[in-house]
Design a protein around this motif. Structure first.
Motif, mmCIF file in Angstrom:
data_model
loop_
_atom_site.group_PDB
_atom_site.id
_atom_site.type_symbol
_atom_site.label_atom_id
_atom_site.label_comp_id
_atom_site.label_asym_id
_atom_site.label_seq_id
_atom_site.Cartn_x
_atom_site.Cartn_y
_atom_site.Cartn_z
ATOM 1 N N GLU A 22 25.343 12.821 27.082
ATOM 2 C CA GLU A 22 24.646 12.072 26.041
ATOM 3 C C GLU A 22 24.657 12.873 24.742
ATOM 4 O OE1 GLU A 22 22.141 11.566 29.880
ATOM 5 O OE2 GLU A 22 23.168 13.178 28.801
ATOM 6 N N ARG B 147 21.654 6.302 16.932
ATOM 7 C CA ARG B 147 22.579 5.756 17.909
ATOM 8 C C ARG B 147 22.908 6.838 18.930
ATOM 9 N NH1 ARG B 147 28.718 3.369 17.324
ATOM 10 N NH2 ARG B 147 29.186 5.594 17.062
ATOM 11 N N SER C 94 24.964 8.115 22.249
ATOM 12 C CA SER C 94 26.244 7.908 22.907
ATOM 13 C C SER C 94 26.201 8.495 24.305
ATOM 14 C CB SER C 94 27.373 8.568 22.112
ATOM 15 O OG SER C 94 27.491 8.021 20.817
ATOM 16 N N CYS C 95 26.903 7.850 25.198
ATOM 17 C CA CYS C 95 27.056 8.330 26.578
ATOM 18 C C CYS C 95 28.548 8.342 26.868
ATOM 19 C CB CYS C 95 26.315 7.412 27.525
ATOM 20 S SG CYS C 95 26.586 7.754 29.276
ATOM 21 N N ALA C 96 29.126 9.523 26.870
ATOM 22 C CA ALA C 96 30.563 9.663 27.067
ATOM 23 C C ALA C 96 30.854 10.152 28.470
ATOM 24 C CB ALA C 96 31.142 10.630 26.046
ATOM 25 N N ARG D 293 29.226 -1.191 24.872
ATOM 26 C CA ARG D 293 30.212 -0.284 25.465
ATOM 27 C C ARG D 293 31.534 -0.419 24.746
ATOM 28 N NH1 ARG D 293 29.775 -1.165 31.370
ATOM 29 N NH2 ARG D 293 31.398 0.407 31.408
ATOM 30 N N THR E 132 32.942 5.152 26.431
ATOM 31 C CA THR E 132 31.615 5.508 25.922
ATOM 32 C C THR E 132 30.720 4.268 25.887
ATOM 33 O OG1 THR E 132 32.561 7.258 24.536
ATOM 34 C CG2 THR E 132 30.372 6.464 23.930
ATOM 35 N N TYR F 240 26.938 3.012 24.215
ATOM 36 C CA TYR F 240 26.040 3.346 23.114
ATOM 37 C C TYR F 240 24.673 2.695 23.314
ATOM 38 C CZ TYR F 240 30.506 4.474 20.948
ATOM 39 O OH TYR F 240 31.745 5.000 20.685
#
Length: 128
Positions: free
Chosen positions: A6, A19, A21-23, A72, A78, A80
């Protein structure tokens, strides 16, 4: 090895936006439902929002509905969480989590027990 990371947390004033992010690395997110959870100091972790492997279905907790939007980008692997009109009560560590569901699935889980892979979290502080 599979990892979720994250990013995007920080300090923001009430009414502001962030915002998250989850990568993903080591696996392809387009086969996974993704959930965002948060844990405020002294409280249990709670579900915030989730999205199926099909972006057609999303869910948001009543406390964030209309303010937070999950999306997504499979090309970037990723997911979001766009957070608007932030309130002090949104202060928490935010986690993303993933569970394999296959392609084109609308289901996503509101409860953490359904998820297998978790990130380390990112801190969000809403304060003036």
């Amino acid at each position: 090895q599979e990892h979720l990371v994250e990013s995007g947390g920080g300090l923001v004033q009430p009414g502001g936006s962030l915002r998250l992010s989850c990568a993903a690395s080591g696996f392809t997110l387009n086969n996974y439902a993704i959930g965002w959870f948060r844990q405020a100091p002294g409280k249990e972790r709670e579900g915030v929002s989730c999205i199926g492997s099909s972006a057609d279905n999303t869910w948001a907790a009543d406390s964030v509905k209309g303010r937070f939007t999950i999306s997504r980008d499979n090309a970037k692997n990723t997911v979001y969480l766009q957070m608007e009109s932030l309130k002090p009560e949104d202060t928490a560590v935010y986690y993303c989590a993933a569970v394999y569901v296959g392609l084109g699935i609308t289901w996503c889980g509101r409860y953490e027990g359904r998820y297998r892979d978790w990130g380390q979290g990112t801190h969000v502080i809403v304060s003036s």
